[in-house]
Design an enzyme around this catalytic site. Structure first.
Site, PDB file in Angstrom:
ATOM      1  N   GLY A  46       0.832  -1.196   0.000  1.00  0.00           N
ATOM      2  CA  GLY A  46       0.000   0.000   0.000  1.00  0.00           C
ATOM      3  C   GLY A  46       0.863   1.240   0.000  1.00  0.00           C
ATOM      4  O   GLY A  46       2.060   1.186   0.305  1.00  0.00           O
ATOM      5  N   GLN A  51       3.179   9.962   1.609  1.00  0.00           N
ATOM      6  CA  GLN A  51       4.475   9.290   1.411  1.00  0.00           C
ATOM      7  C   GLN A  51       5.164   9.756   0.127  1.00  0.00           C
ATOM      8  O   GLN A  51       6.375   9.565  -0.017  1.00  0.00           O
ATOM      9  CB  GLN A  51       4.298   7.764   1.365  1.00  0.00           C
ATOM     10  N   CYS A  89       6.936  -0.507   6.738  1.00  0.00           N
ATOM     11  CA  CYS A  89       6.477   0.700   6.045  1.00  0.00           C
ATOM     12  C   CYS A  89       7.545   1.127   5.047  1.00  0.00           C
ATOM     13  O   CYS A  89       8.734   1.145   5.390  1.00  0.00           O
ATOM     14  CB  CYS A  89       6.225   1.816   7.061  1.00  0.00           C
ATOM     15  N   LEU A  90       7.107   1.482   3.846  1.00  0.00           N
ATOM     16  CA  LEU A  90       8.060   1.939   2.824  1.00  0.00           C
ATOM     17  C   LEU A  90       8.785   3.203   3.276  1.00  0.00           C
ATOM     18  O   LEU A  90       9.868   3.498   2.794  1.00  0.00           O
ATOM     19  CB  LEU A  90       7.336   2.184   1.490  1.00  0.00           C
ATOM     20  N   HIS A 131      -3.171   0.820   8.324  1.00  0.00           N
ATOM     21  CA  HIS A 131      -1.833   1.409   8.206  1.00  0.00           C
ATOM     22  C   HIS A 131      -1.855   2.621   7.265  1.00  0.00           C
ATOM     23  O   HIS A 131      -1.330   3.690   7.593  1.00  0.00           O
ATOM     24  CB  HIS A 131      -0.875   0.321   7.694  1.00  0.00           C
ATOM     25  N   GLU A 132      -2.507   2.456   6.116  1.00  0.00           N
ATOM     26  CA  GLU A 132      -2.523   3.545   5.121  1.00  0.00           C
ATOM     27  C   GLU A 132      -3.378   4.717   5.599  1.00  0.00           C
ATOM     28  O   GLU A 132      -3.006   5.881   5.391  1.00  0.00           O
ATOM     29  CB  GLU A 132      -3.038   3.037   3.770  1.00  0.00           C
ATOM     30  N   HIS A 135      -1.573   6.975   7.859  1.00  0.00           N
ATOM     31  CA  HIS A 135      -0.673   7.907   7.149  1.00  0.00           C
ATOM     32  C   HIS A 135      -1.386   9.231   6.835  1.00  0.00           C
ATOM     33  O   HIS A 135      -0.764  10.292   6.816  1.00  0.00           O
ATOM     34  CB  HIS A 135      -0.202   7.292   5.830  1.00  0.00           C
TER      35      HIS A 135
HETATM   36 CO    CO Z   1       3.524   3.017   5.602  1.00  0.00          CO
END
Ligand code: CO
Length: 162
Positions: A46, A51, A89-90, A131-132, A135
């Site tokens: 995701g 981000q 997480c990216l 999670h998304e 953000h």
């Molecule tokens: Co993340």
């Protein structure tokens, strides 16, 4: 389409609140297309617009079966049952930790044309949605982590970062 660069923890943009999308135009579609391409290139489950430096309520998710585009998403129902599992997480490369998330939920969102829809998510998908959406409010999983996993002891997992 274009690959956008992913901001890393420490960048203040990741901690800002995002604004609702009001205009469902070509500009939004370009953002979505770029986010999907960026998510795939990074092998992520995701990606949320902050981000890639965009403070709008936009999320893309790769469920493994399909790509979900969630605009202005809101969780309208969540199970009281929780699951504790691994999350990455990216924007927090090289770290993984255990986080509690609801086992299942229903999210209401708009698609790229502004049409409202509801979708149910459970297990891994429920985790990725939570999670998304965090953000979008400047929250990272590191704020909620129960404990971190030693990366050297971490087994090769199917789960992807988000
Ligand atoms: Co993340």
């Amino acid at each position: 389409m274009a690959i956008r660069s992913i901001l890393v923890e420490g960048d203040p943009t990741l901690r800002k609140k995002t604004r609702k999308v009001e205009v469902f135009d070509a500009h939004l579609h370009t953002l979505l297309d770029d986010m999907v391409e960026t998510m795939r290139k990074a092998d992520g489950a995701g990606l949320a617009a902050p981000q890639v430096g965009i403070l709008r309520r936009v999320v893309t998710i790769d469920s493994g079966e399909e790509v979900l585009e969630l605009i202005n998403p809101v969780i309208i129902e969540r199970s009281s049952d929780q699951q504790l599992d691994e999350e990455g997480c990216l924007s927090v490369p090289g770290k993984w930790g255990m986080v509690f998330r609801p086992v299942s939920l229903t999210v209401r969102a708009q698609n790229r044309f502004g049409r409202t829809f509801d979708t149910e998510a459970d297990e891994v998908l429920s985790r990725v949605v939570c999670h998304e959406l965090d953000h979008l409010d400047g929250i990272l999983y590191v704020d909620k982590v129960e404990y971190y996993i030693d990366p050297d002891k971490r087994e090769e997992k199917e789960e992807q970062d988000a």
